[in-house]
Design a protein around this motif. Structure first.
Motif, PDB file in Angstrom:
ATOM      1  N   ARG A 181      -3.627   6.718  -2.622  1.00  0.00           N
ATOM      2  CA  ARG A 181      -3.109   5.677  -2.068  1.00  0.00           C
ATOM      3  C   ARG A 181      -3.782   4.571  -2.927  1.00  0.00           C
ATOM      4  O   ARG A 181      -4.663   4.716  -3.043  1.00  0.00           O
ATOM      5  N   SER A 224       1.662   5.401  -0.631  1.00  0.00           N
ATOM      6  CA  SER A 224       0.744   6.720  -0.674  1.00  0.00           C
ATOM      7  C   SER A 224       1.702   7.787  -1.438  1.00  0.00           C
ATOM      8  O   SER A 224       2.923   7.951  -1.050  1.00  0.00           O
ATOM      9  N   LEU A 256       0.753  -1.287  -0.008  1.00  0.00           N
ATOM     10  CA  LEU A 256      -0.078  -0.069  -0.064  1.00  0.00           C
ATOM     11  C   LEU A 256       0.831   1.337  -0.029  1.00  0.00           C
ATOM     12  O   LEU A 256       1.744   1.523   1.068  1.00  0.00           O
ATOM     13  N   ARG A 288       7.361   3.578   1.321  1.00  0.00           N
ATOM     14  CA  ARG A 288       5.904   3.530   1.145  1.00  0.00           C
ATOM     15  C   ARG A 288       5.414   4.764   0.771  1.00  0.00           C
ATOM     16  O   ARG A 288       4.213   4.869   0.374  1.00  0.00           O
ATOM     17  N   ASN A 289       6.163   5.915   0.984  1.00  0.00           N
ATOM     18  CA  ASN A 289       5.385   7.317   1.012  1.00  0.00           C
ATOM     19  C   ASN A 289       6.349   7.907   0.010  1.00  0.00           C
ATOM     20  O   ASN A 289       7.539   7.974  -0.100  1.00  0.00           O
TER      21      ASN A 289
END
Length: 145
Positions: free
Chosen positions: A33, A22, A20, A94-95
């Protein structure tokens, strides 16, 4: 019968890790997301982000040209953009931050004899200087009062 379906799903998911992620788009409110395969290329992630952004009707309008954008990972500590051919899961982040590439301007100047010379302007254009971090910091300072 249920056991055979579970085995089949385990084999398929065993080879593919999903993340997942973002993605903050500079100039837009809130992140986008979605779930991606960790083997997905950065270029494909940029394309998915642009499609999701347009589908949600967000502003400002960005267009759909993947090559006009950079994807950064602020947690890596590097000011360099991720390569479009990198796999999204290679850094373990993840960001991300998506921002538009600056446009290079080549102006044509006429020297009076009918000949034109091309060069770049010595006057910096507003909003075109520096990295995404300086633009991001400027916007935080303006919007925080």
């Amino acid at each position: 019968m249920m056991l055979s379906k579970q085995k089949k799903n385990q084999n398929v998911n065993h080879n593919q890790r999903r993340l997942l992620i973002s993605i903050n788009v500079l100039g837009s409110a809130g992140p986008i997301r979605f779930v991606v395969n960790e083997e997905e290329l950065v270029e494909a992630v940029i394309g998915t982000t642009l499609k999701s952004y347009a589908r949600e009707g967000r502003l400002p309008l960005l267009g759909s040209d993947n090559s006009a954008f950079f994807l950064y990972c602020p947690h890596l500590g590097s000011d360099a953009a991720l390569s479009p051919w990198d796999k999204i899961g290679v850094h373990g982040a993840r960001n991300f931050v998506l921002c538009k590439k600056p446009h290079a301007t080549n102006e044509t100047a006429d020297d009076g004899s009918g000949n034109s010379t091309s060069g770049t302007s010595s006057i910096p254009r507003r909003g075109s200087s520096g990295s995404w971090k300086s633009w991001f910091n400027l916007n935080l300072k303006i919007s925080s009062h």
